[in-house]
Design a protein around this motif. Sequence first.
Motif, mmCIF file in Angstrom:
data_model
loop_
_atom_site.group_PDB
_atom_site.id
_atom_site.type_symbol
_atom_site.label_atom_id
_atom_site.label_comp_id
_atom_site.label_asym_id
_atom_site.label_seq_id
_atom_site.Cartn_x
_atom_site.Cartn_y
_atom_site.Cartn_z
ATOM 1 N N ASN A 13 0.814 -1.209 0.000
ATOM 2 C CA ASN A 13 0.000 0.000 0.000
ATOM 3 C C ASN A 13 0.854 1.269 0.000
ATOM 4 O OD1 ASN A 13 -2.379 -1.477 0.046
ATOM 5 N ND2 ASN A 13 -2.466 -1.501 2.286
ATOM 6 N N TYR A 14 2.033 1.207 0.600
ATOM 7 C CA TYR A 14 2.882 2.378 0.700
ATOM 8 C C TYR A 14 4.067 2.315 -0.264
ATOM 9 C CZ TYR A 14 2.367 6.320 3.868
ATOM 10 O OH TYR A 14 2.043 7.533 4.404
ATOM 11 N N PHE A 15 4.014 1.362 -1.185
ATOM 12 C CA PHE A 15 5.167 1.140 -2.049
ATOM 13 C C PHE A 15 5.483 2.350 -2.923
ATOM 14 C CE2 PHE A 15 7.186 -0.326 -5.978
ATOM 15 C CZ PHE A 15 8.264 -1.024 -5.463
ATOM 16 N N ARG A 16 4.482 3.009 -3.479
ATOM 17 C CA ARG A 16 4.726 4.141 -4.380
ATOM 18 C C ARG A 16 5.419 5.287 -3.649
ATOM 19 N NH1 ARG A 16 0.837 5.083 -9.450
ATOM 20 N NH2 ARG A 16 0.814 2.943 -10.179
ATOM 21 N N HIS A 17 5.013 5.541 -2.417
ATOM 22 C CA HIS A 17 5.654 6.608 -1.653
ATOM 23 C C HIS A 17 7.103 6.228 -1.335
ATOM 24 C CE1 HIS A 17 1.579 7.814 -1.531
ATOM 25 N NE2 HIS A 17 1.217 6.971 -0.583
ATOM 26 N N PHE A 18 7.306 4.970 -1.024
ATOM 27 C CA PHE A 18 8.660 4.478 -0.776
ATOM 28 C C PHE A 18 9.541 4.647 -2.009
ATOM 29 C CE2 PHE A 18 11.011 0.510 -1.898
ATOM 30 C CZ PHE A 18 12.208 0.825 -1.254
ATOM 31 N N MET A 19 9.027 4.313 -3.181
ATOM 32 C CA MET A 19 9.819 4.428 -4.401
ATOM 33 C C MET A 19 10.203 5.877 -4.667
ATOM 34 S SD MET A 19 10.604 1.544 -5.556
ATOM 35 C CE MET A 19 11.384 2.251 -6.992
ATOM 36 N N LEU A 20 9.270 6.778 -4.433
ATOM 37 C CA LEU A 20 9.570 8.196 -4.594
ATOM 38 C C LEU A 20 10.678 8.615 -3.627
ATOM 39 C CD1 LEU A 20 7.074 11.077 -4.983
ATOM 40 C CD2 LEU A 20 8.743 11.172 -3.141
ATOM 41 N N SER A 21 10.558 8.177 -2.369
ATOM 42 C CA SER A 21 11.571 8.502 -1.367
ATOM 43 C C SER A 21 12.924 7.921 -1.768
ATOM 44 C CB SER A 21 11.149 7.956 0.005
ATOM 45 O OG SER A 21 12.114 8.249 0.989
ATOM 46 N N LEU A 22 12.927 6.679 -2.223
ATOM 47 C CA LEU A 22 14.168 6.016 -2.611
ATOM 48 C C LEU A 22 14.849 6.735 -3.779
ATOM 49 C CD1 LEU A 22 16.160 3.657 -2.453
ATOM 50 C CD2 LEU A 22 14.606 2.348 -3.928
ATOM 51 N N VAL A 23 14.082 7.078 -4.798
ATOM 52 C CA VAL A 23 14.664 7.765 -5.960
ATOM 53 C C VAL A 23 15.198 9.139 -5.559
ATOM 54 C CG1 VAL A 23 14.118 8.835 -8.177
ATOM 55 C CG2 VAL A 23 13.358 6.504 -7.693
ATOM 56 N N SER A 24 14.487 9.839 -4.701
ATOM 57 C CA SER A 24 14.978 11.145 -4.249
ATOM 58 C C SER A 24 16.276 10.985 -3.463
ATOM 59 C CB SER A 24 13.915 11.850 -3.401
ATOM 60 O OG SER A 24 13.741 11.233 -2.134
ATOM 61 N N LEU A 25 16.380 9.925 -2.681
ATOM 62 C CA LEU A 25 17.616 9.621 -1.959
ATOM 63 C C LEU A 25 18.769 9.386 -2.928
ATOM 64 C CD1 LEU A 25 19.285 8.554 0.556
ATOM 65 C CD2 LEU A 25 18.293 6.309 0.028
ATOM 66 N N LEU A 26 18.531 8.569 -3.926
ATOM 67 C CA LEU A 26 19.587 8.211 -4.872
ATOM 68 C C LEU A 26 19.995 9.393 -5.750
ATOM 69 C CD1 LEU A 26 18.153 4.724 -5.872
ATOM 70 C CD2 LEU A 26 20.102 5.169 -4.365
ATOM 71 N N GLU A 27 19.036 10.173 -6.189
ATOM 72 C CA GLU A 27 19.322 11.325 -7.047
ATOM 73 C C GLU A 27 20.234 12.339 -6.347
ATOM 74 O OE1 GLU A 27 18.165 12.574 -10.267
ATOM 75 O OE2 GLU A 27 17.939 10.411 -10.599
ATOM 76 N N ASN A 28 20.104 12.445 -5.050
ATOM 77 C CA ASN A 28 20.834 13.482 -4.319
ATOM 78 C C ASN A 28 22.038 12.962 -3.536
ATOM 79 O OD1 ASN A 28 19.175 16.085 -4.634
ATOM 80 N ND2 ASN A 28 17.615 14.552 -4.137
ATOM 81 N N ASN A 29 22.355 11.682 -3.707
ATOM 82 C CA ASN A 29 23.487 11.104 -2.984
ATOM 83 C C ASN A 29 24.335 10.214 -3.889
ATOM 84 O OD1 ASN A 29 23.191 11.640 0.219
ATOM 85 N ND2 ASN A 29 21.169 11.543 -0.740
ATOM 86 N N MET A 30 24.594 10.706 -5.072
ATOM 87 C CA MET A 30 25.347 9.949 -6.072
ATOM 88 C C MET A 30 26.776 9.643 -5.627
ATOM 89 S SD MET A 30 23.439 9.378 -8.794
ATOM 90 C CE MET A 30 22.150 10.020 -9.862
ATOM 91 N N ARG A 31 27.337 10.457 -4.769
ATOM 92 C CA ARG A 31 28.750 10.267 -4.409
ATOM 93 C C ARG A 31 28.938 9.222 -3.310
ATOM 94 N NH1 ARG A 31 30.916 13.343 0.023
ATOM 95 N NH2 ARG A 31 29.304 14.520 1.151
ATOM 96 N N HIS A 32 27.845 8.636 -2.847
ATOM 97 C CA HIS A 32 27.926 7.641 -1.774
ATOM 98 C C HIS A 32 27.512 6.257 -2.277
ATOM 99 C CE1 HIS A 32 28.320 11.103 0.821
ATOM 100 N NE2 HIS A 32 27.132 11.553 0.454
ATOM 101 N N ARG A 33 28.007 5.250 -1.609
ATOM 102 C CA ARG A 33 27.560 3.883 -1.844
ATOM 103 C C ARG A 33 26.371 3.640 -0.930
ATOM 104 N NH1 ARG A 33 26.564 -0.179 -5.088
ATOM 105 N NH2 ARG A 33 27.181 -2.235 -4.371
#
Length: 312
Positions: A13-33
């Motif tokens: 039920n909350y998967f879409r919000h999680f995916m948005l959060s995850l992509v925003s995390l990845l987009e703004n933290n490219m220099r980290h593993r």
Amino acid sequence: MNEYHILYTINNNYFRHFMLSLVSLLENNMRHRIFVHVISDELSIENQRILKSVELLYPNMKCELYSSKIILEYMKNYNIKSYRGSLIPVYRLFFSLILKDIDYLLYLDADTIIVDDLALEDIYIDKTIMACIDHMPKSYIDSLDSDIKTYFNSGVLLINNKEFMNNGKFENIVGTIRENNKELKFFDQDILNISFNGDIGVLPLNYNVLSLDYYFKNVHAAFRHEFGYQDFYSDEEVKYALESPKVLHATDIYGVRPWDDNSIHPYNDVYRKYYKKVYDEELPMHANLIESAKTKFSKVKMLCKYYLDMYK
């Protein structure tokens, strides 16, 4: 390259919000593993496919899915009830049953939006858990029958996992659950605040900027006065967080979330920005003048009462 371990607890039920959060995390933290740990009820095949496709797009990210079954069995032993119809928020209390060999762990609610490099290596971690102070009325804190001096929001938690695992912190949580048989309004958050009272460090506010922070920007004194809230961050700290946020937490404004059809939520635009990176369809958002007028009237009414009280 720094290594970040990030924890989410979700369901379908909350998967879409999680995916948005995850992509925003990845987009703004490219220099980290980025190592993403997801504790979930069984995800649908389609949702697993979407998650895998995102993992392939970001080579700096590795994602691991964990079944919630072991936690569910543990929760049954303590007859733990759902929170707002879901057990997902409660899973963060029992993450250590699954994640053991990690030094530091950042827990993020699925409705968070990461808008800047997290720079976790710059944070001095002096407590088992680091979190942001919440907007919480003193009356509610007092109702918990504890000596809590500062009440924290559990939507973003930076956890010293070694300290948590090796110094009886999990047992603290279990003991608190056993001792608190009454109905708690914010079950997992209340349990964390009671269990770790005095052992929660303060994160800068820009790591968990609630929707209310933007909606009531520049009027925090009135906000605290009107509702009898606990001491919050200084005006300077609030101003900095609003100007330089790292994590936006899409909590509700008068029951409205940014994924609802609305015109008042301060995170509407940023939510839709990252939503479009994962999903093709548009989310509805229409100007509702009546809705907007009602919420603005409520805000003006609160401010008038505040300033009238000041000059009595």
